[in-house]
Design a protein around this motif. Structure first.
Motif, PDB file in Angstrom:
ATOM      1  N   VAL A 259     -40.891 -32.566 -42.337  1.00  0.00           N
ATOM      2  CA  VAL A 259     -41.630 -33.849 -42.140  1.00  0.00           C
ATOM      3  C   VAL A 259     -42.050 -34.117 -43.208  1.00  0.00           C
ATOM      4  N   MET A 260     -42.000 -35.372 -43.769  1.00  0.00           N
ATOM      5  CA  MET A 260     -42.294 -35.923 -45.085  1.00  0.00           C
ATOM      6  C   MET A 260     -43.917 -35.324 -45.191  1.00  0.00           C
ATOM      7  N   GLY A 261     -44.357 -34.839 -46.191  1.00  0.00           N
ATOM      8  CA  GLY A 261     -45.661 -34.593 -46.490  1.00  0.00           C
ATOM      9  C   GLY A 261     -46.406 -35.769 -47.003  1.00  0.00           C
ATOM     10  N   PRO A 262     -47.742 -35.446 -47.398  1.00  0.00           N
ATOM     11  CA  PRO A 262     -48.597 -36.664 -47.770  1.00  0.00           C
ATOM     12  C   PRO A 262     -48.336 -36.978 -49.123  1.00  0.00           C
ATOM     13  N   HIS A 263     -47.871 -36.053 -49.852  1.00  0.00           N
ATOM     14  CA  HIS A 263     -47.626 -36.564 -51.618  1.00  0.00           C
ATOM     15  C   HIS A 263     -46.336 -36.842 -51.649  1.00  0.00           C
ATOM     16  N   GLY A 264     -45.578 -37.061 -50.775  1.00  0.00           N
ATOM     17  CA  GLY A 264     -43.846 -37.153 -51.012  1.00  0.00           C
ATOM     18  C   GLY A 264     -42.823 -35.888 -50.834  1.00  0.00           C
ATOM     19  N   ALA A 265     -43.608 -34.772 -50.767  1.00  0.00           N
ATOM     20  CA  ALA A 265     -42.860 -33.683 -50.534  1.00  0.00           C
ATOM     21  C   ALA A 265     -42.729 -33.338 -49.190  1.00  0.00           C
ATOM     22  N   TRP A 266     -41.581 -32.721 -48.625  1.00  0.00           N
ATOM     23  CA  TRP A 266     -41.336 -32.216 -47.421  1.00  0.00           C
ATOM     24  C   TRP A 266     -42.148 -31.003 -46.924  1.00  0.00           C
ATOM     25  N   VAL A 267     -42.656 -31.085 -45.615  1.00  0.00           N
ATOM     26  CA  VAL A 267     -43.506 -29.921 -45.031  1.00  0.00           C
ATOM     27  C   VAL A 267     -42.412 -29.530 -43.788  1.00  0.00           C
ATOM     28  N   TYR A 268     -42.273 -28.321 -43.922  1.00  0.00           N
ATOM     29  CA  TYR A 268     -41.296 -27.686 -42.885  1.00  0.00           C
ATOM     30  C   TYR A 268     -42.013 -27.077 -41.728  1.00  0.00           C
ATOM     31  N   VAL A 269     -41.836 -27.164 -40.430  1.00  0.00           N
ATOM     32  CA  VAL A 269     -42.301 -26.606 -39.360  1.00  0.00           C
ATOM     33  C   VAL A 269     -41.373 -25.497 -39.112  1.00  0.00           C
ATOM     34  N   ASP A 270     -41.791 -24.260 -38.548  1.00  0.00           N
ATOM     35  CA  ASP A 270     -41.014 -23.239 -38.495  1.00  0.00           C
ATOM     36  C   ASP A 270     -39.988 -23.102 -37.407  1.00  0.00           C
ATOM     37  N   LEU A 271     -40.180 -23.813 -36.187  1.00  0.00           N
ATOM     38  CA  LEU A 271     -39.531 -23.988 -35.214  1.00  0.00           C
ATOM     39  C   LEU A 271     -40.067 -25.155 -34.532  1.00  0.00           C
ATOM     40  N   GLY A 272     -38.972 -26.295 -33.942  1.00  0.00           N
ATOM     41  CA  GLY A 272     -39.637 -27.386 -33.334  1.00  0.00           C
ATOM     42  C   GLY A 272     -38.581 -28.339 -32.741  1.00  0.00           C
ATOM     43  N   TYR A 273     -39.273 -29.118 -31.954  1.00  0.00           N
ATOM     44  CA  TYR A 273     -38.531 -30.278 -31.294  1.00  0.00           C
ATOM     45  C   TYR A 273     -38.818 -31.505 -31.828  1.00  0.00           C
ATOM     46  N   GLU A 274     -37.879 -32.239 -32.610  1.00  0.00           N
ATOM     47  CA  GLU A 274     -38.062 -33.282 -33.334  1.00  0.00           C
ATOM     48  C   GLU A 274     -38.698 -34.459 -32.765  1.00  0.00           C
ATOM     49  N   ASP A 275     -37.625 -34.716 -31.436  1.00  0.00           N
ATOM     50  CA  ASP A 275     -37.852 -35.777 -30.429  1.00  0.00           C
ATOM     51  C   ASP A 275     -39.273 -35.929 -29.888  1.00  0.00           C
ATOM     52  N   LEU A 276     -39.834 -34.604 -29.558  1.00  0.00           N
ATOM     53  CA  LEU A 276     -40.980 -34.404 -29.057  1.00  0.00           C
ATOM     54  C   LEU A 276     -42.248 -34.419 -30.101  1.00  0.00           C
ATOM     55  N   HIS A 277     -41.916 -34.105 -31.329  1.00  0.00           N
ATOM     56  CA  HIS A 277     -42.756 -33.484 -32.320  1.00  0.00           C
ATOM     57  C   HIS A 277     -43.780 -32.309 -31.778  1.00  0.00           C
ATOM     58  N   VAL A 278     -43.181 -31.497 -31.159  1.00  0.00           N
ATOM     59  CA  VAL A 278     -43.715 -30.106 -30.895  1.00  0.00           C
ATOM     60  C   VAL A 278     -43.301 -29.053 -31.653  1.00  0.00           C
ATOM     61  N   GLY A 279     -43.978 -28.029 -32.047  1.00  0.00           N
ATOM     62  CA  GLY A 279     -43.506 -27.074 -32.917  1.00  0.00           C
ATOM     63  C   GLY A 279     -44.274 -25.472 -32.544  1.00  0.00           C
ATOM     64  N   LEU A 280     -43.501 -24.424 -33.302  1.00  0.00           N
ATOM     65  CA  LEU A 280     -44.299 -23.325 -33.226  1.00  0.00           C
ATOM     66  C   LEU A 280     -44.044 -22.780 -34.626  1.00  0.00           C
ATOM     67  N   GLU A 281     -45.037 -22.063 -34.977  1.00  0.00           N
ATOM     68  CA  GLU A 281     -45.131 -21.522 -36.329  1.00  0.00           C
ATOM     69  C   GLU A 281     -45.623 -19.874 -36.265  1.00  0.00           C
ATOM     70  N   TYR A 282     -44.851 -19.014 -36.751  1.00  0.00           N
ATOM     71  CA  TYR A 282     -45.328 -17.714 -36.798  1.00  0.00           C
ATOM     72  C   TYR A 282     -46.002 -17.251 -37.864  1.00  0.00           C
ATOM     73  N   ASP A 283     -47.123 -16.960 -37.744  1.00  0.00           N
ATOM     74  CA  ASP A 283     -48.071 -16.422 -38.645  1.00  0.00           C
ATOM     75  C   ASP A 283     -48.038 -14.982 -38.934  1.00  0.00           C
ATOM     76  N   GLY A 284     -47.378 -14.518 -39.773  1.00  0.00           N
ATOM     77  CA  GLY A 284     -47.013 -12.994 -40.301  1.00  0.00           C
ATOM     78  C   GLY A 284     -48.085 -12.636 -40.989  1.00  0.00           C
ATOM     79  N   GLU A 285     -48.597 -11.517 -40.945  1.00  0.00           N
ATOM     80  CA  GLU A 285     -49.875 -10.777 -41.589  1.00  0.00           C
ATOM     81  C   GLU A 285     -49.473 -10.699 -43.162  1.00  0.00           C
ATOM     82  N   ARG A 286     -48.375 -10.769 -43.577  1.00  0.00           N
ATOM     83  CA  ARG A 286     -47.898 -10.585 -45.068  1.00  0.00           C
ATOM     84  C   ARG A 286     -48.296 -11.935 -45.678  1.00  0.00           C
ATOM     85  N   HIS A 287     -48.105 -13.085 -45.114  1.00  0.00           N
ATOM     86  CA  HIS A 287     -48.294 -14.409 -45.833  1.00  0.00           C
ATOM     87  C   HIS A 287     -49.379 -15.169 -45.100  1.00  0.00           C
TER      88      HIS A 287
END
Length: 292
Positions: free
Chosen positions: A186-214
């Motif tokens: 997904v194009m970010g606010p400053h021209g750099a790409w932002v990445y959604v962990d898992l997603g459905y592009e046509d629906l703009h729905v995604g999931l992201e796993y928040d691990g304890e480490r990061h």
């Protein structure tokens, strides 16, 4: 004799006082019979990949040995598995006879529980192993491609950046949802790409796993919240964060995913909806638990 030396005594092996799996393997390797090879999860560790079960400690993990049929190494620090290994499936890494990355990946895919098998494959693919070569390696007689192996290969994806992302994807697929894309750009606010962990592009729905480490700590959580708020407000994405409890209690997260996808216009066939509804019910009411 240093602390990392294995010794023979009474026909067996005395373990060294090593605290790491790599050190124990390195110390044991010279004492192994010629046709004995380090394999499975231990081999993956030698290749720099952690595919040990969630919560398992590498210092206590038994060294997994692949031995010729009819052979066995009886020692509490080891576990033996009979296997006939073609010469091309064996190599030497750091002085240790070990299965090749491709053979190790296939063994993990065959013998690990499904979620862990796919997560292991994802790591091997991300590390440069080719999925097509794995399928070809699995085909010859003597290393038959089972349904279990085929299902793991079909679900593998080099885009997963952590085991948690792999486990999440497998749970979503096994619940009957379409396979989500990994690392959706997904194009970010400053021209750099932002990445959604898992997603459905046509629906703009995604999931992201928040691990304890990061994703632990106030700063990391604040960053995640700002990022997802921006994705929602500026780019129209509905991103559902999931944490480790998703692995044991996935139903609430999957219901939220279904609600978000339907709200965005997803219109699956009745058969798909029936499958998802049935699997969500089973997740909510496991066998052995009375439904009132």
């Amino acid at each position: 004799m240093n602390d990392l030396t294995w010794r023979r005594a009474n026909g067996g092996l005395i373990a060294p006082a090593a605290t790491t799996l790599s050190a124990r393997v390195e110390a044991m390797s010279p004492l192994l019979p010629p046709r004995t090879v380090i394999g499975r999860r231990t081999a993956a560790w030698i290749w720099g990949l952690d595919v040990l079960p969630p919560g398992a400690g590498q210092a206590d993990w038994k060294i997994e040995l692949l031995v010729p049929p009819g052979s066995e190494i009886d020692h509490p620090g080891c576990e033996s598995f009979e296997a006939t290994l073609p010469p091309e499936h064996v190599t030497v890494e750091s002085g240790v006879r070990v299965t090749t990355p491709e053979r190790t990946a296939l063994d993990c895919a065959r013998w690990l529980p499904r979620r862990e098998a796919v997560a292991a494959l994802d790591q091997f693919l991300r590390d440069g192993v080719d999925l097509t070569s794995l399928a070809e390696l699995a085909a010859p007689a003597g290393y038959r491609r089972s349904k279990r192996l085929r299902a793991a290969l079909d679900a593998a994806d080099r885009g997963a950046e952590s085991p948690g992302e792999s486990w999440t994807r497998v749970i979503v697929i096994d619940a009957g949802f379409p396979r989500p894309r990994t690392q959706v750009p997904v194009m970010g606010p400053h021209g750099a790409w932002v990445y959604v962990d898992l997603g459905y592009e046509d629906l703009h729905v995604g999931l992201e796993y928040d691990g304890e480490r990061h994703h632990s700590g106030t700063a990391a959580r604040d960053h995640d919240q700002r990022r997802r708020r921006w994705l929602r407000d500026e780019m129209g994405w509905d991103v559902i964060p999931v944490s480790r409890d998703f692995l044991g209690r996935p139903a609430p997260y999957l219901e939220a995913l279904l609600t978000a996808m339907l709200a965005r216009g997803w219109s699956p066939p009745d058969e798909t909806m029936d499958t998802i509804a049935t699997r969500l019910f089973r997740l909510r009411h496991p066998v052995g638990r009375q439904v009132r």
